[in-house]
Each structure stands twice: as structure tokens, then as C-alpha cells.
Design a protein around this motif. Structure first.
Motif, mmCIF file in Angstrom:
data_model
loop_
_atom_site.group_PDB
_atom_site.id
_atom_site.type_symbol
_atom_site.label_atom_id
_atom_site.label_comp_id
_atom_site.label_asym_id
_atom_site.label_seq_id
_atom_site.Cartn_x
_atom_site.Cartn_y
_atom_site.Cartn_z
ATOM 1 N N PHE A 42 0.828 -1.195 -0.055
ATOM 2 C CA PHE A 42 0.079 -0.001 0.125
ATOM 3 C C PHE A 42 0.813 1.239 -0.234
ATOM 4 C CE2 PHE A 42 -2.419 -3.289 1.805
ATOM 5 C CZ PHE A 42 -3.497 -3.409 0.929
ATOM 6 N N VAL A 43 2.122 1.138 0.044
ATOM 7 C CA VAL A 43 3.300 2.245 0.093
ATOM 8 C C VAL A 43 4.168 1.961 -0.893
ATOM 9 C CG1 VAL A 43 4.280 3.875 1.406
ATOM 10 C CG2 VAL A 43 2.544 2.565 2.611
ATOM 11 N N PRO A 44 3.887 2.017 -2.156
ATOM 12 C CA PRO A 44 5.082 1.802 -3.214
ATOM 13 C C PRO A 44 5.934 2.599 -3.401
ATOM 14 C CG PRO A 44 2.813 2.436 -4.186
ATOM 15 C CD PRO A 44 2.622 2.148 -2.911
ATOM 16 N N GLY A 45 5.652 3.962 -2.545
ATOM 17 C CA GLY A 45 6.732 5.101 -2.403
ATOM 18 C C GLY A 45 6.341 6.053 -1.631
ATOM 19 N N TYR A 46 7.024 6.886 -1.096
ATOM 20 C CA TYR A 46 6.726 8.014 -0.042
ATOM 21 C C TYR A 46 7.651 9.041 -0.407
ATOM 22 C CZ TYR A 46 10.465 5.630 2.489
ATOM 23 O OH TYR A 46 11.841 5.176 2.838
ATOM 24 N N TYR A 47 7.272 9.879 0.248
ATOM 25 C CA TYR A 47 8.216 11.338 0.103
ATOM 26 C C TYR A 47 9.096 11.481 1.307
ATOM 27 C CZ TYR A 47 5.705 12.933 -4.006
ATOM 28 O OH TYR A 47 4.977 13.029 -5.104
ATOM 29 N N ASP A 48 10.442 11.614 0.973
ATOM 30 C CA ASP A 48 11.398 12.013 1.939
ATOM 31 C C ASP A 48 11.479 13.386 2.241
ATOM 32 O OD1 ASP A 48 13.589 12.258 3.742
ATOM 33 O OD2 ASP A 48 15.017 11.247 2.149
ATOM 34 N N GLU A 49 11.204 13.862 3.467
ATOM 35 C CA GLU A 49 11.129 15.462 3.574
ATOM 36 C C GLU A 49 12.269 15.722 4.479
ATOM 37 O OE1 GLU A 49 6.866 16.927 3.763
ATOM 38 O OE2 GLU A 49 7.143 15.240 5.560
ATOM 39 N N TYR A 125 -4.244 1.078 3.386
ATOM 40 C CA TYR A 125 -3.548 0.240 4.374
ATOM 41 C C TYR A 125 -4.589 0.071 5.430
ATOM 42 C CZ TYR A 125 0.042 -1.716 7.716
ATOM 43 O OH TYR A 125 0.743 -2.304 8.637
ATOM 44 N N ASN A 126 -4.991 1.032 6.014
ATOM 45 C CA ASN A 126 -5.980 0.805 7.099
ATOM 46 C C ASN A 126 -7.350 0.021 6.768
ATOM 47 O OD1 ASN A 126 -6.005 1.632 10.253
ATOM 48 N ND2 ASN A 126 -8.107 2.538 9.243
ATOM 49 N N ALA A 127 -7.708 0.321 5.769
ATOM 50 C CA ALA A 127 -9.077 -0.470 5.190
ATOM 51 C C ALA A 127 -8.384 -1.858 5.079
ATOM 52 C CB ALA A 127 -9.284 0.005 3.857
ATOM 53 N N ALA A 128 -7.215 -2.248 4.748
ATOM 54 C CA ALA A 128 -6.932 -3.594 4.753
ATOM 55 C C ALA A 128 -6.941 -4.339 6.004
ATOM 56 C CB ALA A 128 -5.626 -3.662 3.925
ATOM 57 N N LEU A 129 -6.552 -3.588 6.951
ATOM 58 C CA LEU A 129 -6.218 -4.135 8.270
ATOM 59 C C LEU A 129 -7.853 -4.343 8.933
ATOM 60 C CD1 LEU A 129 -3.446 -1.830 9.701
ATOM 61 C CD2 LEU A 129 -3.381 -4.243 9.444
ATOM 62 N N LEU A 130 -8.688 -3.417 8.783
ATOM 63 C CA LEU A 130 -9.851 -3.475 9.083
ATOM 64 C C LEU A 130 -10.640 -4.952 8.223
ATOM 65 C CD1 LEU A 130 -11.244 0.092 8.902
ATOM 66 C CD2 LEU A 130 -11.352 -1.320 11.000
ATOM 67 N N SER A 131 -10.203 -4.993 7.157
ATOM 68 C CA SER A 131 -10.711 -5.862 6.273
ATOM 69 C C SER A 131 -10.186 -7.482 6.606
ATOM 70 C CB SER A 131 -10.595 -5.912 4.938
ATOM 71 O OG SER A 131 -11.333 -4.614 4.414
ATOM 72 N N ALA A 132 -9.070 -7.362 7.100
ATOM 73 C CA ALA A 132 -8.204 -8.714 7.576
ATOM 74 C C ALA A 132 -8.962 -9.106 9.079
ATOM 75 C CB ALA A 132 -6.851 -8.371 7.858
ATOM 76 N N ARG A 133 -9.349 -8.098 9.797
ATOM 77 C CA ARG A 133 -10.115 -8.095 10.953
ATOM 78 C C ARG A 133 -11.436 -8.689 11.091
ATOM 79 N NH1 ARG A 133 -12.768 -9.420 14.686
ATOM 80 N NH2 ARG A 133 -12.588 -8.802 16.901
ATOM 81 N N LEU A 134 -12.220 -7.869 10.052
ATOM 82 C CA LEU A 134 -13.655 -8.030 10.045
ATOM 83 C C LEU A 134 -14.542 -8.643 8.827
ATOM 84 C CD1 LEU A 134 -14.589 -4.579 11.638
ATOM 85 C CD2 LEU A 134 -14.702 -6.941 12.821
ATOM 86 N N GLY A 135 -13.631 -9.021 7.803
ATOM 87 C CA GLY A 135 -14.074 -9.186 6.399
ATOM 88 C C GLY A 135 -14.435 -8.071 5.627
ATOM 89 N N LEU A 162 -11.652 -6.973 -0.271
ATOM 90 C CA LEU A 162 -12.723 -6.421 -1.073
ATOM 91 C C LEU A 162 -13.793 -5.505 -0.332
ATOM 92 C CD1 LEU A 162 -13.453 -9.315 -3.713
ATOM 93 C CD2 LEU A 162 -12.178 -7.232 -3.906
ATOM 94 N N PRO A 163 -13.243 -4.711 0.535
ATOM 95 C CA PRO A 163 -14.339 -3.762 0.996
ATOM 96 C C PRO A 163 -14.921 -2.918 0.259
ATOM 97 C CG PRO A 163 -11.812 -2.764 1.346
ATOM 98 C CD PRO A 163 -11.888 -4.246 0.735
ATOM 99 N N THR A 164 -16.086 -1.942 0.730
ATOM 100 C CA THR A 164 -16.619 -1.143 -0.168
ATOM 101 C C THR A 164 -16.025 0.262 -0.434
ATOM 102 O OG1 THR A 164 -18.837 -2.106 0.140
ATOM 103 C CG2 THR A 164 -18.718 0.094 -0.646
#
Length: 369
Positions: A42-49, A125-135, A162-164
Motif C-alpha cells: 500500500f506504500v509503493p513510494g513515499y516522500y522523504d522530507e 492500508y488501514n482499510a486492509a487491516l480492518l478487512s483482515a479483522r472483520l471481513g 474487497l471492502p466497499t
């Protein structure tokens, strides 16, 4: 989808999980979810500040990218040029610090079968964690950015979730998918949208960072319980402060406030019993903001500066020499809030209470009826 062998990312994820404090990972269900969902998908890249130049993109092809993803750091994943401050950047999406995410997910207190609305899809990423926990069938996530939601959909599906996913203004919730048992926001708001309360079942919880747009240091995570009469109440005792970027209601304009032009010839000078340092305690600044929700609190050198969108401003130095201008005496409002805060025993931010109903939001001192 970033194709990295598990032999490379697996140990990094395990180390990150092990490094988090024991309490956030004490729930076995959340621990399983956290250890099963690879953050790098979910983080294929990010900004270095950190460099003394414009933010630099760090992608999968760059050394240190994978190690950077598996640190307990918030990572900026989307930037735009700031329309009101030429030469500066405006972060519009990020992957939150993992320890903050896990602490919030625990504070959400979900049970099997609960339906959750996440406001602020971001990387997914957070939606994935929620989905892994609750479906995934029990998770709805909404974001205002079409590019964010379409990308998150692909990443989530690629990871087997596959969340909505809804594209829209998160302040409106997701009425077509309500009611929900829990609402969690991954951005900050000054006013908790009543739509979130209305779309949550009685007994449900809403978890959100309630924070000033004009003064980002002023705010904290709030957890509210929804009641059968259509109101919600709670407090700010969640262990993590939050510090999320503000909600966006317009893709092109950031939620920020800046001081108005200041003409000292228009200012009224007087003295005050409180000086610039009076607003240093977080509880004192929070009390003033709760009383004057559109206020900004910042500094000019060693002086405090208060300002509001109507053009009012006030400055005070360390010994209480005050200048005020505009339609309101903002320092008088600061004096009033300070007296109330002192009389209540100088409570911290986490001791304040919050109520939300159809008529709006109220943040109160402890003990307020």
C-alpha cells in the motif's frame, strides 16, 4: 502491485510488530491482522522530507525504500503545490504511523460482525487491516480523491481484500451503506460531522481526531458513544493525540488558516494579567479553541498571536502588553477562557468532554452538566 519476495519484507514486518509496545498488540485478532497485511503493498513510494530541498520521492527502485516502509513512521504518499503559499508543498495523503493505527484500531473496540465506516481511505492500508479483522463485506471506506480511491481499490484487491470503496466528501459519511457500528476517521476535523452520528447505531462508537485548522498543535483523538436520542458524547482520553492532517472538502484548496494583514496603526494597546506564555499549556490552548473554534494560535517571535477569519487579531508579549484589532478583542476571549480553565483546576486536553447532536458540537470542561 509491488512484487517483493516475502523473504525480504517478512522479517521487516515481524520486527516492526515486535517493536511496537505490548499493549496495542495485546488483542490477538488485531495482532494477526497486523502481521498478515504487508504495508509495502500500500506504500509503493513515499516522500522523504528530511533533506534540505524539495521533498524527494523514494520508490521501490530506491535503496532503503522497503526498510523505510517498515518503520514506525508516518509516510507522506501524496503532495500538491500549496495554492496559498508559493514554493511550499501541501501533503494530501499519507500512511499513518503504524503504532498510532494499531492504538486507534484497539480503541475502536470492534467485535466480530461489526460494520465499520472508515473516513479517509488514503493508501488503503488501514482499510486492509480492518478487512483482515472483520471481513471486507463489513468495511466501507470513503475518500474525496478519485485517484486515491481507484488506486486503493487495486491495491486492496491485489492483497485479497474487497471492502466497499466510495468516492465522496467524507463529511457526508456513506449513507447508502449505513448503518454502521463503528466510524473511524484518518484525518482531523474541527467539528464532528453529524452525518457520522446519524449513520451509527445506538451504542456504536465514533473515533476521530478533533483538531484546530488554525493551530494544528491544538487537538486530540476523541471517542464518542452514540445514543438512542441521536446524540453522541465522549472524551479525549484515547492514549494517542492523533495529529492527523485536516479533512479536505475541496481537492484544490487545503484546510488552513493564515493570519490576516496586520496594521499596527489600527491596534488598541492595553495591559493584561496574562502574557504570551499563558497559552503554552496544551489544556489552556485547547480551552481557548473550544470557546472560539475559528481562532488561530501562533507566535511572532516571543509574542503570542491570535487571529480569526473575520480579520481580528491580537498579540501579547511575555509581560502582558497587548495589542488588539478587528471586530473582536481576541485577547479578552483568551483571558475569559484562561480564567475558566484555572477555575476548573487546569485540566489537560484529555480531561475535556465532547457532545455532538443535530445542533452542533460542544467541548466542555470536566464536571460541566
Amino acid at each position: 502491485m509491488t512484487n517483493v519476495p516475502r523473504a525480504r519484507w517478512g522479517p521487516l514486518l515481524e520486527r516492526l510488530a515486535d517493536d511496537l509496545t505490548p499493549e496495542p498488540l495485546s488483542d490477538p485478532a488485531w495482532e494477526r491482522a497486523f502481521r498478515e497485511v504487508p504495508r509495502h503493498l500500500f506504500v509503493p513510494g513515499y516522500y522523504d522530507e528530511t533533506a534540505d530541498r524539495d521533498p524527494t520521492w523514494v520508490g521501490a527502485e530506491d535503496p532503503g525504500w522497503l526498510e523505510g516502509v517498515y518503520t514506525d513512521d508516518s509516510l507522506i504518499t501524496q503532495l500538491r503545490r500549496h495554492p496559498q503559499a508559493p514554493g511550499s508543498w501541501w501533503p494530501t495523503s499519507s500512511s499513518s504511523r503504524p503504532s498510532l493505527m494499531v492504538a486507534m484500531l484497539h480503541a475502536l473496540d470492534v467485535r466480530d460482525g461489526h460494520r465499520v465506516l472508515e473516513v479517509g481511505t488514503g493508501s488503503g492500508y488501514n482499510a486492509a487491516l480492518l478487512s483482515a479483522r472483520l471481513g471486507g463485506e463489513n468495511v466501507t471506506t470513503v475518500d474525496i480523491g478519485p485517484a486515491l480511491t481507484s488506486t486503493a481499490c487495486r491495491r486492496l484487491a491485489g492483497a485479497g481484500h474487497l471492502p466497499t470503496v466510495v468516492t465522496g466528501d467524507g463529511a457526508e459519511g456513506a449513507p447508502g451503506h449505513a448503518p454502521f457500528d463503528r466510524v473511524i476517521a484518518t484525518h482531523s476535523v474541527e467539528q464532528v460531522p453529524y452525518a457520522w452520528i446519524a449513520q451509527t447505531r445506538p451504542g456504536g462508537l465514533v473515533l476521530v481526531d478533533v483538531r484546530s485548522v488554525g493551530t494544528p498543535r491544538v487537538g486530540h483523538l476523541a471517542r464518542l458513544e452514540v445514543h438512542g436520542d441521536g446524540t453522541a458524547s465522549g472524551g479525549f482520553s484515547v492514549s494517542e493525540p492523533g495529529f492527523f492532517m485536516p479533512a479536505r472538502h475541496d481537492l484544490a484548496v487545503p484546510q488552513r488558516r493564515f493570519p490576516p494583514p496586520m496594521d499596527l496603526r489600527d491596534a488598541v494597546e492595553r495591559s493584561s494579567e496574562i502574557g504570551a506564555r499563558a497559552l503554552d499549556p496544551p489544556g489552556a490552548a485547547f480551552r481557548l479553541w473550544a470557546e472560539v473554534p475559528d481562532i488561530g494560535i501562533t507566535s511572532m517571535g516571543r509574542a503570542a498571536l491570535l487571529f480569526t477569519p473575520d480579520g481580528a487579531w491580537a498579540t501579547a508579549d511575555e509581560v502582558g502588553r497587548v495589542r488588539t484589532s478587528g471586530p473582536r478583542d481576541l485577547w479578552a476571549l483568551a483571558e475569559k477562557a484562561q480564567n475558566e480553565w484555572e477555575a476548573a483546576g487546569r485540566p489537560g486536553v484529555e480531561e475535556h468532554l465532547i457532545e455532538v447532536g443535530p445542533q452542533g458540537q460542544r467541548i466542555m470542561l470536566p464536571g460541566t452538566p
